[in-house]
Design a protein around this motif. Structure first.
Motif, PDB file in Angstrom:
ATOM      1  N   ARG A   8       0.825  -1.208   0.000  1.00  0.00           N
ATOM      2  CA  ARG A   8       0.000   0.000   0.000  1.00  0.00           C
ATOM      3  C   ARG A   8       0.861   1.260   0.000  1.00  0.00           C
ATOM      4  N   ALA A   9       1.984   1.217   0.669  1.00  0.00           N
ATOM      5  CA  ALA A   9       2.904   2.355   0.621  1.00  0.00           C
ATOM      6  C   ALA A   9       3.400   2.579  -0.799  1.00  0.00           C
ATOM      7  N   GLU A  10       3.651   1.476  -1.520  1.00  0.00           N
ATOM      8  CA  GLU A  10       4.091   1.581  -2.913  1.00  0.00           C
ATOM      9  C   GLU A  10       2.961   2.077  -3.806  1.00  0.00           C
ATOM     10  N   ALA A  11       1.737   1.628  -3.538  1.00  0.00           N
ATOM     11  CA  ALA A  11       0.605   1.989  -4.397  1.00  0.00           C
ATOM     12  C   ALA A  11       0.183   3.439  -4.210  1.00  0.00           C
ATOM     13  N   TYR A  12       0.172   3.896  -2.959  1.00  0.00           N
ATOM     14  CA  TYR A  12      -0.367   5.223  -2.665  1.00  0.00           C
ATOM     15  C   TYR A  12       0.695   6.269  -2.363  1.00  0.00           C
ATOM     16  N   GLY A  13       1.931   5.834  -2.165  1.00  0.00           N
ATOM     17  CA  GLY A  13       2.990   6.792  -1.851  1.00  0.00           C
ATOM     18  C   GLY A  13       3.026   7.094  -0.360  1.00  0.00           C
ATOM     19  N   GLY A  14       4.188   7.537   0.120  1.00  0.00           N
ATOM     20  CA  GLY A  14       4.319   7.842   1.541  1.00  0.00           C
ATOM     21  C   GLY A  14       5.157   6.806   2.256  1.00  0.00           C
ATOM     22  N   ASP A  15       5.712   7.202   3.405  1.00  0.00           N
ATOM     23  CA  ASP A  15       6.544   6.258   4.140  1.00  0.00           C
ATOM     24  C   ASP A  15       5.681   5.316   4.965  1.00  0.00           C
ATOM     25  N   ARG A  16       6.284   4.266   5.442  1.00  0.00           N
ATOM     26  CA  ARG A  16       5.541   3.204   6.119  1.00  0.00           C
ATOM     27  C   ARG A  16       4.880   3.697   7.392  1.00  0.00           C
ATOM     28  N   ARG A  17       5.556   4.582   8.100  1.00  0.00           N
ATOM     29  CA  ARG A  17       4.983   5.064   9.366  1.00  0.00           C
ATOM     30  C   ARG A  17       3.673   5.826   9.119  1.00  0.00           C
ATOM     31  N   GLU A  18       3.680   6.725   8.123  1.00  0.00           N
ATOM     32  CA  GLU A  18       2.472   7.493   7.846  1.00  0.00           C
ATOM     33  C   GLU A  18       1.386   6.619   7.251  1.00  0.00           C
TER      34      GLU A  18
END
Length: 394
Positions: free
Chosen positions: A49-59
């Motif tokens: 999901r981080a790869e699909a939507y962008g953003g770091d894992r924590r957020e």
């Protein structure tokens, strides 16, 4: 010698297995990153999901926690999405994708996640959007979310700081904190996402280009459009509270008025609604909101404006002095000093003051929340975004 080599090789292989196993155990994709009321998020899903939507894992973990809390509340309240709301949300996102040279279907199909998972996220995001809009009628989003967050049982072994109810409000309204779906501004029970604000900015840019005017910088124009939206949202909510109607005759008169105001834009009324980056449904909604707000301002502000004869005479004298000064300096005369000009100036100044006073009196109850422009959460951070409080049609 050979025995020593075999022992060394065996040692290397065993070491690699031990360290590799330890590394795999530490990064095991099946490990639980977070749970909300018994629902778990696995590390592999978070990575995808981080790869699909962008953003770091924590957020993304913070967004998932918020998603589960808000979705659970939506289900518990039996929240349903109206066809109009669903159409509007889809319309804005579809228009935003077109402005990026792609489509919603391509976004779903080309994601690292399975397409059915992406579409399920979208459906859940629509429910959460409906819940948030309903919640904003009684509280600011941070307060609304915090009240739900306090009741939720959250565990997050990988990011333990996110277990606290005071861990912060996610930039989230649906789709896992994906940037276009984040809230840019919310006011008076209404929400504008980053995607919608970007479309409004693009619309303003296209209009300025069409009129041959210089374009402000993108941050300046985006801030301006946010202020336009806040002003209209606050005033529209007050008009609805006061039962200000929009009749077919109102719409007919406004369309007739638009004919002249659209000439500098080189548009007909029909083309205005059909063309451009904004969905037609959003333009129609803005059209009716403008009518409603202008009727409110006419009733609450303009009908109470009085201009006395001494004030008119004093303004005419001031205008004559300006005209005389222009003539003395050999400038092309631009200042008119007739009675009508004086009256119009005085009325416009009082209209502006009245609009500003009304807006300030209503701002506190509008519960403005803006992750993108936090200074606009205070009334002094929002100025009247257009002369006279009346936005030119575009």
């Amino acid at each position: 010698m050979r025995k020593a080599f075999v022992l060394a090789l065996t040692f290397i292989v065993l070491s690699a297995l031990v360290f590799g196993g330890a590394w795999l155990w530490m990064r095991r994709p099946w490990r639980v990153v977070a749970t909300v009321n018994g629902v778990s998020l696995a590390a592999r899903e978070l990575d995808l999901r981080a790869e699909a939507y962008g953003g770091d894992r924590r957020e993304m973990a913070r967004a998932w926690i918020a998603k589960e809390i808000l979705l659970g509340e939506a289900v518990q309240r039996n929240v349903s999405l109206t066809e109009e709301d669903e159409r509007d949300v889809k319309g804005v996102l579809a228009a935003w994708f077109v402005s990026q040279g792609t489509t919603i279907d391509r976004f779903f199909a080309e994601s690292p996640l399975p397409e059915d998972a992406m579409r399920q996220d979208f459906k859940e995001g629509l429910l959460i959007h409906a819940l948030v809009k309903d919640g904003l009628s009684n509280a600011s989003f941070p307060d609304f979310y915090h009240s739900l967050r306090e009741k939720a049982l959250v565990e997050c072994p990988e990011f333990p700081e996110l277990e606290s109810p005071d861990a912060g409000v996610p930039l989230y309204v649906g789709l896992w904190g994906w940037y276009p779906a984040r809230v840019s501004v919310a006011a008076a029970g209404q929400v504008v996402t980053s995607a919608e604000l970007s479309l409004r900015v693009r619309n303003a840019q296209d209009d300025l280009k069409r009129r041959g005017l210089q374009l402000p910088s993108l941050p300046v124009l985006r801030r301006h459009e946010a202020q336009v939206w806040i002003f209209k949202a606050v005033m529209r909510a007050e008009a609805l509270r006061n039962g200000v109607p929009v009749t077919p005759d109102d719409e007919r008169k406004e369309r007739a008025r638009m004919v002249n105001s659209l000439k500098p834009h080189r548009l007909t009324v029909e083309r205005f609604f059909k063309e451009g980056v904004l969905p037609e449904s959003l333009k129609q909604e803005d059209f009716r909101s403008n009518i409603r707000v202008n009727k409110l301002l006419a009733r609450v502000v303009d009908d109470k404006i009085n201009v006395s004869m001494p004030e008119i005479e004093a303004r005419m004298a001031e205008l004559r002095r300006r005209a005389d000064d222009e003539a003395a300096r050999g400038l092309k005369p631009t200042t008119r000093c007739d009675r009508k000009t004086a009256i119009n100036q005085l009325r416009m100044e009082r209209h502006n003051r009245g609009c500003r006073a009304l807006f300030r009196s209503l701002f506190g109850s509008a519960r403005v929340w803006s992750p993108e422009f936090p200074e606009m959460e205070q009334v002094d951070g929002v100025s009247l975004p257009f002369p006279g409080g009346k936005e030119p049609a575009r």
